[in-house]
Design a protein around this motif. Sequence first.
Motif, mmCIF file in Angstrom:
data_model
loop_
_atom_site.group_PDB
_atom_site.id
_atom_site.type_symbol
_atom_site.label_atom_id
_atom_site.label_comp_id
_atom_site.label_asym_id
_atom_site.label_seq_id
_atom_site.Cartn_x
_atom_site.Cartn_y
_atom_site.Cartn_z
ATOM 1 N N VAL A 161 48.979 51.297 54.345
ATOM 2 C CA VAL A 161 48.754 49.889 54.028
ATOM 3 C C VAL A 161 49.173 49.648 52.587
ATOM 4 C CG1 VAL A 161 47.029 48.085 53.699
ATOM 5 C CG2 VAL A 161 46.908 49.562 55.711
ATOM 6 N N GLN A 162 50.043 48.665 52.394
ATOM 7 C CA GLN A 162 50.525 48.279 51.064
ATOM 8 C C GLN A 162 49.911 46.924 50.721
ATOM 9 O OE1 GLN A 162 54.620 48.439 52.245
ATOM 10 N NE2 GLN A 162 54.893 50.557 51.566
ATOM 11 N N HIS A 163 48.966 46.944 49.786
ATOM 12 C CA HIS A 163 48.219 45.723 49.491
ATOM 13 C C HIS A 163 48.972 44.756 48.592
ATOM 14 C CE1 HIS A 163 45.128 43.475 46.991
ATOM 15 N NE2 HIS A 163 45.014 42.948 48.198
ATOM 16 N N ASN A 164 49.424 45.225 47.436
ATOM 17 C CA ASN A 164 50.067 44.310 46.495
ATOM 18 C C ASN A 164 50.979 45.094 45.556
ATOM 19 O OD1 ASN A 164 50.070 42.652 43.750
ATOM 20 N ND2 ASN A 164 49.543 41.225 45.396
ATOM 21 N N ASN A 165 52.129 44.516 45.230
ATOM 22 C CA ASN A 165 53.071 45.177 44.315
ATOM 23 C C ASN A 165 53.581 44.247 43.227
ATOM 24 O OD1 ASN A 165 54.675 43.571 45.939
ATOM 25 N ND2 ASN A 165 56.316 45.084 46.146
ATOM 26 N N SER A 166 52.767 43.272 42.839
ATOM 27 C CA SER A 166 53.210 42.321 41.826
ATOM 28 C C SER A 166 53.382 42.964 40.452
ATOM 29 C CB SER A 166 52.231 41.140 41.729
ATOM 30 O OG SER A 166 50.950 41.584 41.340
ATOM 31 N N LEU A 167 52.710 44.085 40.224
ATOM 32 C CA LEU A 167 52.803 44.753 38.927
ATOM 33 C C LEU A 167 53.713 45.980 38.952
ATOM 34 C CD1 LEU A 167 49.036 44.590 37.857
ATOM 35 C CD2 LEU A 167 50.904 43.100 37.125
ATOM 36 N N THR A 200 44.800 50.327 39.528
ATOM 37 C CA THR A 200 46.024 50.431 38.728
ATOM 38 C C THR A 200 46.141 49.278 37.746
ATOM 39 O OG1 THR A 200 47.294 49.337 40.501
ATOM 40 C CG2 THR A 200 47.287 51.749 40.490
ATOM 41 N N SER A 201 45.678 48.101 38.147
ATOM 42 C CA SER A 201 45.711 46.956 37.246
ATOM 43 C C SER A 201 44.763 47.166 36.073
ATOM 44 C CB SER A 201 45.341 45.676 38.002
ATOM 45 O OG SER A 201 45.347 44.555 37.152
ATOM 46 N N LEU A 202 43.548 47.637 36.358
ATOM 47 C CA LEU A 202 42.569 47.898 35.299
ATOM 48 C C LEU A 202 43.103 48.903 34.286
ATOM 49 C CD1 LEU A 202 39.702 47.702 34.067
ATOM 50 C CD2 LEU A 202 39.015 49.520 35.662
ATOM 51 N N ALA A 203 43.787 49.936 34.774
ATOM 52 C CA ALA A 203 44.329 50.988 33.904
ATOM 53 C C ALA A 203 45.605 50.556 33.194
ATOM 54 C CB ALA A 203 44.596 52.255 34.721
ATOM 55 N N ALA A 255 40.956 43.472 36.046
ATOM 56 C CA ALA A 255 42.041 43.781 36.982
ATOM 57 C C ALA A 255 42.631 42.514 37.598
ATOM 58 C CB ALA A 255 41.524 44.711 38.079
ATOM 59 N N ILE A 256 41.768 41.616 38.037
ATOM 60 C CA ILE A 256 42.228 40.400 38.714
ATOM 61 C C ILE A 256 42.928 39.456 37.734
ATOM 62 C CG2 ILE A 256 41.466 38.333 39.961
ATOM 63 C CD1 ILE A 256 39.165 40.112 41.101
ATOM 64 N N GLU A 257 42.413 39.355 36.522
ATOM 65 C CA GLU A 257 43.046 38.477 35.538
ATOM 66 C C GLU A 257 44.451 38.951 35.183
ATOM 67 O OE1 GLU A 257 39.483 36.253 33.085
ATOM 68 O OE2 GLU A 257 40.245 38.163 32.297
#
Length: 430
Positions: A69-75, A104-107, A415-417
Amino acid sequence: MIAKTQKKKNNLKQGMLNNVMRQFDNAADIIDLNPNIRKILEVTNNELVVHFPVRMDNGEVEVFTGYRVQHNNSLGPYKGGLRYHPTVDIDAARALAMWMTWKTSLARLPYGGAKGGIQLDPKKYSQAELERITRRFTYALGDNIGPELDIPAPDVNTNAQTMAWILDTYMSTKSPTERSTNMHVVTGKPIGAGGSEGRDRATGYGVFLTIKFWAEQKKVDLKDKKFIVQGFGNVGYWASHFLEKEGAILTAVQDASGSIYNENGISAEQLWAYSEANNRNINGFSGANSLENGDFFGLDCDIIVPAALGNQITAKNAKKIKAYLIAEGANGPTDVEAEEILLKKGVDIIPDILCNSGGVIGSYFEWLQNRNGEIWQLDEVMAKLEKKLKESFTSVVDTAKNRNVDMRTAAFIIAIERLEQAYVQRGIFP
């Protein structure tokens, strides 16, 4: 009995997805997340289910089901582990992929989130069968993974050897000129196959570091503090190893084979050697007494490190917990109801997307080395990992204070921001 066990597994998987969505909704409400971006982040980008046949050692063919499952790749490229476990299914993969996106976003890594695996109990198969299963799964995934698209890594019941098989199978499908540029299709590989020094201990070391940072912030001395660990794979062992070096005392361990306890302390090194010699089982270890599984989380201790599966700390056993710190080495080990109980009791929780992010940070370092043709020494890797985690920890603590929220909510907000900012700046095609 079989029906009851299956129902428990289904509840576990559904609960994980429910938990991650409730955690997301809570943080999204607090920051008043753009409703259009919220719609995007609430769902996965891609979901792959593959059924593939594998010949067993006895000549018979067995058909397995695998997921990615690939959730999101915007970053950046999708990133996340592959696990081999009976509880693996599409809902579990969805939940775990979402957690990877937040992690990954948080890091502040250039990655998105993905997860997957195969629904099986690896202890029922020989090494040769596991190799064939892994290679056939890799072939079935085809071009849905890739060094700049989706980069798998080890997770529950998979390891460096698993990654080496994936790497070799993937590269065998490429032309000779492409092979040298595809080493970073997976991370967590053996050193000789392009792996990074320190990747084996990165997740457990990260768990230890976040506990250490927490102790420094609270002005708590870890010497003689008692801790218990659920799950004694790589994460549980390395977290214990480094905590013992700080003078903390491991008093109890639980895994699928049972629970053991010794109030005077259990040697992590001795237990690891015993486990390795006994098919990764701790049951029967002579340096401790057996303990009823239901009594584990209620033991008198200072720190709990859940480093096994999701939804292990529930409303039922949270009331028994005496520890004042929970460091989440596993993904989603504490359900929402349990967390509410624990926070009201004054228990601190270092959330999974921070606590166990050392693994994906270590994977990022390996990916960079492969990509750039570099080889880093162990001390360099560990120093970079500590610096990265310290930045994340400080950011979470500051956000929690400024927003007057708990650490998990603070981690989700950060992470969300970051993801929201990426969508606002780039826009949405077309």
